[in-house]
Design a protein around this motif. Sequence first.
Motif, PDB file in Angstrom:
ATOM      1  N   ALA A  46      34.276  45.064  45.839  1.00 49.26           N
ATOM      2  CA  ALA A  46      34.846  45.957  44.830  1.00 49.26           C
ATOM      3  C   ALA A  46      36.364  46.021  44.967  1.00 49.26           C
ATOM      4  CB  ALA A  46      34.246  47.349  44.964  1.00 49.26           C
ATOM      5  N   ARG A  47      36.837  46.093  46.206  1.00 48.84           N
ATOM      6  CA  ARG A  47      38.295  46.126  46.410  1.00 48.84           C
ATOM      7  C   ARG A  47      38.929  44.811  45.966  1.00 48.84           C
ATOM      8  NH1 ARG A  47      36.263  48.558  51.160  1.00 48.84           N
ATOM      9  NH2 ARG A  47      36.634  46.683  52.420  1.00 48.84           N
ATOM     10  N   ARG A  48      38.257  43.698  46.259  1.00 48.71           N
ATOM     11  CA  ARG A  48      38.783  42.399  45.829  1.00 48.71           C
ATOM     12  C   ARG A  48      38.828  42.307  44.304  1.00 48.71           C
ATOM     13  NH1 ARG A  48      37.750  38.107  43.324  1.00 48.71           N
ATOM     14  NH2 ARG A  48      35.730  38.997  42.721  1.00 48.71           N
ATOM     15  N   ALA A  49      37.757  42.733  43.658  1.00 55.26           N
ATOM     16  CA  ALA A  49      37.704  42.647  42.198  1.00 55.26           C
ATOM     17  C   ALA A  49      38.796  43.496  41.563  1.00 55.26           C
ATOM     18  CB  ALA A  49      36.327  43.091  41.707  1.00 55.26           C
ATOM     19  N   TYR A  50      38.996  44.704  42.080  1.00 52.73           N
ATOM     20  CA  TYR A  50      40.006  45.589  41.503  1.00 52.73           C
ATOM     21  C   TYR A  50      41.412  45.027  41.696  1.00 52.73           C
ATOM     22  CZ  TYR A  50      43.200  49.491  41.015  1.00 52.73           C
ATOM     23  OH  TYR A  50      44.271  50.277  40.647  1.00 52.73           O
ATOM     24  N   ARG A  51      41.724  44.615  42.896  1.00 49.52           N
ATOM     25  CA  ARG A  51      43.084  44.132  43.146  1.00 49.52           C
ATOM     26  C   ARG A  51      43.322  42.778  42.490  1.00 49.52           C
ATOM     27  NH1 ARG A  51      43.159  46.967  49.092  1.00 49.52           N
ATOM     28  NH2 ARG A  51      44.494  48.707  48.496  1.00 49.52           N
ATOM     29  N   SER A  52      42.291  41.972  42.368  1.00 48.91           N
ATOM     30  CA  SER A  52      42.416  40.716  41.633  1.00 48.91           C
ATOM     31  C   SER A  52      42.719  40.988  40.162  1.00 48.91           C
ATOM     32  CB  SER A  52      41.130  39.902  41.770  1.00 48.91           C
ATOM     33  OG  SER A  52      41.205  38.707  41.036  1.00 48.91           O
ATOM     34  N   LEU A  53      42.097  42.028  39.614  1.00 51.70           N
ATOM     35  CA  LEU A  53      42.368  42.415  38.229  1.00 51.70           C
ATOM     36  C   LEU A  53      43.839  42.772  38.048  1.00 51.70           C
ATOM     37  CD1 LEU A  53      40.271  44.837  36.067  1.00 51.70           C
ATOM     38  CD2 LEU A  53      42.657  45.371  36.478  1.00 51.70           C
ATOM     39  N   ARG A  77      40.731  36.161  47.524  1.00 47.40           N
ATOM     40  CA  ARG A  77      40.920  35.213  46.417  1.00 47.40           C
ATOM     41  C   ARG A  77      40.425  35.812  45.105  1.00 47.40           C
ATOM     42  NH1 ARG A  77      41.620  29.739  48.054  1.00 47.40           N
ATOM     43  NH2 ARG A  77      41.750  29.572  50.332  1.00 47.40           N
ATOM     44  N   SER A  78      40.954  35.286  44.019  1.00 51.23           N
ATOM     45  CA  SER A  78      40.510  35.716  42.696  1.00 51.23           C
ATOM     46  C   SER A  78      39.163  35.074  42.372  1.00 51.23           C
ATOM     47  CB  SER A  78      41.543  35.312  41.643  1.00 51.23           C
ATOM     48  OG  SER A  78      41.622  33.894  41.565  1.00 51.23           O
ATOM     49  N   ASP A  79      38.620  35.386  41.220  1.00 46.40           N
ATOM     50  CA  ASP A  79      37.309  34.855  40.837  1.00 46.40           C
ATOM     51  C   ASP A  79      37.298  33.336  40.787  1.00 46.40           C
ATOM     52  OD1 ASP A  79      36.346  37.425  40.633  1.00 46.40           O
ATOM     53  OD2 ASP A  79      36.588  37.542  38.446  1.00 46.40           O
ATOM     54  N   ASP A  80      38.436  32.719  40.463  1.00 47.29           N
ATOM     55  CA  ASP A  80      38.476  31.253  40.383  1.00 47.29           C
ATOM     56  C   ASP A  80      38.891  30.603  41.699  1.00 47.29           C
ATOM     57  OD1 ASP A  80      41.192  31.700  40.578  1.00 47.29           O
ATOM     58  OD2 ASP A  80      41.702  30.879  38.608  1.00 47.29           O
ATOM     59  N   GLY A  81      38.977  31.416  42.761  1.00 42.39           N
ATOM     60  CA  GLY A  81      39.278  30.862  44.078  1.00 42.39           C
ATOM     61  C   GLY A  81      40.743  30.815  44.447  1.00 42.39           C
ATOM     62  N   THR A  82      41.613  31.336  43.598  1.00 45.22           N
ATOM     63  CA  THR A  82      43.044  31.325  43.893  1.00 45.22           C
ATOM     64  C   THR A  82      43.384  32.424  44.901  1.00 45.22           C
ATOM     65  OG1 THR A  82      43.512  30.594  41.631  1.00 45.22           O
ATOM     66  CG2 THR A  82      45.364  31.471  42.913  1.00 45.22           C
ATOM     67  N   PRO A  83      44.089  32.095  45.994  1.00 41.43           N
ATOM     68  CA  PRO A  83      44.525  33.153  46.912  1.00 41.43           C
ATOM     69  C   PRO A  83      45.352  34.189  46.156  1.00 41.43           C
ATOM     70  CG  PRO A  83      44.868  30.992  47.898  1.00 41.43           C
ATOM     71  CD  PRO A  83      44.493  30.753  46.459  1.00 41.43           C
ATOM     72  N   LEU A  84      45.096  35.463  46.412  1.00 38.17           N
ATOM     73  CA  LEU A  84      45.783  36.510  45.653  1.00 38.17           C
ATOM     74  C   LEU A  84      47.305  36.432  45.779  1.00 38.17           C
ATOM     75  CD1 LEU A  84      43.396  39.596  45.972  1.00 38.17           C
ATOM     76  CD2 LEU A  84      43.499  37.813  44.224  1.00 38.17           C
ATOM     77  N   PRO A  85      47.866  36.122  46.953  1.00 41.20           N
ATOM     78  CA  PRO A  85      49.323  35.955  46.984  1.00 41.20           C
ATOM     79  C   PRO A  85      49.826  34.866  46.039  1.00 41.20           C
ATOM     80  CG  PRO A  85      48.465  36.175  49.206  1.00 41.20           C
ATOM     81  CD  PRO A  85      47.276  36.025  48.304  1.00 41.20           C
TER      82      PRO A  85
END
Length: 343
Positions: A46-53, A77-85
Amino acid sequence: MIDEQQLLRTIEALVQPGKGILAADESLPTISKRLKAVGVESTEEARRAYRSLLLGTAGIGDYLSGVILFEETLGQRSDDGTPLPELLQRQGIVPGIKVDKGTADLAQAPGDKITRGLDWLEDRLAGYREQGARFTKWRDVYRIGPDNPSRLAIEANAEVLARYAAVAQEQGFVPIVEPEVLLDGDHDIQRCAEVTEAVLQAVFEALHRHRILLEGMLLKPNMVLPGKDSGQQASPQQVAEATLRVFRRVVPAAVPSINFLSGGQTPEQATANLDAMSRLRDRTHPWELSFSYARALQHPAMDIWAGRPENAAAAQRAFLKRCRLTAAARRGEYRPEMENEAD
């Protein structure tokens, strides 16, 4: 030895006209509390999904120069596998990292706190660099009460902030120094001004002792406000005048930018107060006035998202609008009626 040119290059990327910094570095207890308020269980996903958004919102690079991340987020990582940074870097936004480990009671100082996390900081920074971080943040807090903050708390926290900044600069990171005088309490605006001035005076004395390159750091302070339980409501003009009066007295000219925290203000309050300071600001002031907001940028988007994927696009529009309005305030171009404009 510090690499001054490396620090100054990062500063140049962070201190851009009309842009500021998003604080997306809430600790696990804090982000869990905020997610719970919108009906979302605080799982890692959930934290990943929110911050990826948030970080994947197209166009935020027009208004944000940097984002402070939590340690967990730096490796996600985002849904497509991209590191968030990398999502940030694609929009020209510099990734940063919160490096303190939270507060604890300060011994022999009832009611005061001290911030932890200096142990092994050098080793942690080496790992953060490999993950893409280029600046850091450390927060110390000061609660106003009849006997707080004590002189011990003011001096001990200043020393910790300076020690952190010295390690960060030596490792090639721009440090954000965050001494926050909390909004909690029933004090008036004058009491907040007195405490803020004393805190900042001690912080810069400690930074000088530790040989910090002032041109290679950012200051993230509170605005001067009456306590939230005081029953008083200062106008944006009053906040701007009281805040700038303090900062003219104690912040050295070498500091490139003052990036205010929102500290419990509503998005509208934090935006209006920054705008008032930007309009009042004498052009002879040596530092930029900008923002490093957390909840004041994120709150509308989180409320809309509420853990439902079908709300993601609307949440991103709300987040982009909040960034746009806050950036307008940084330029002194915000108007309250802009709140009612379409996203």
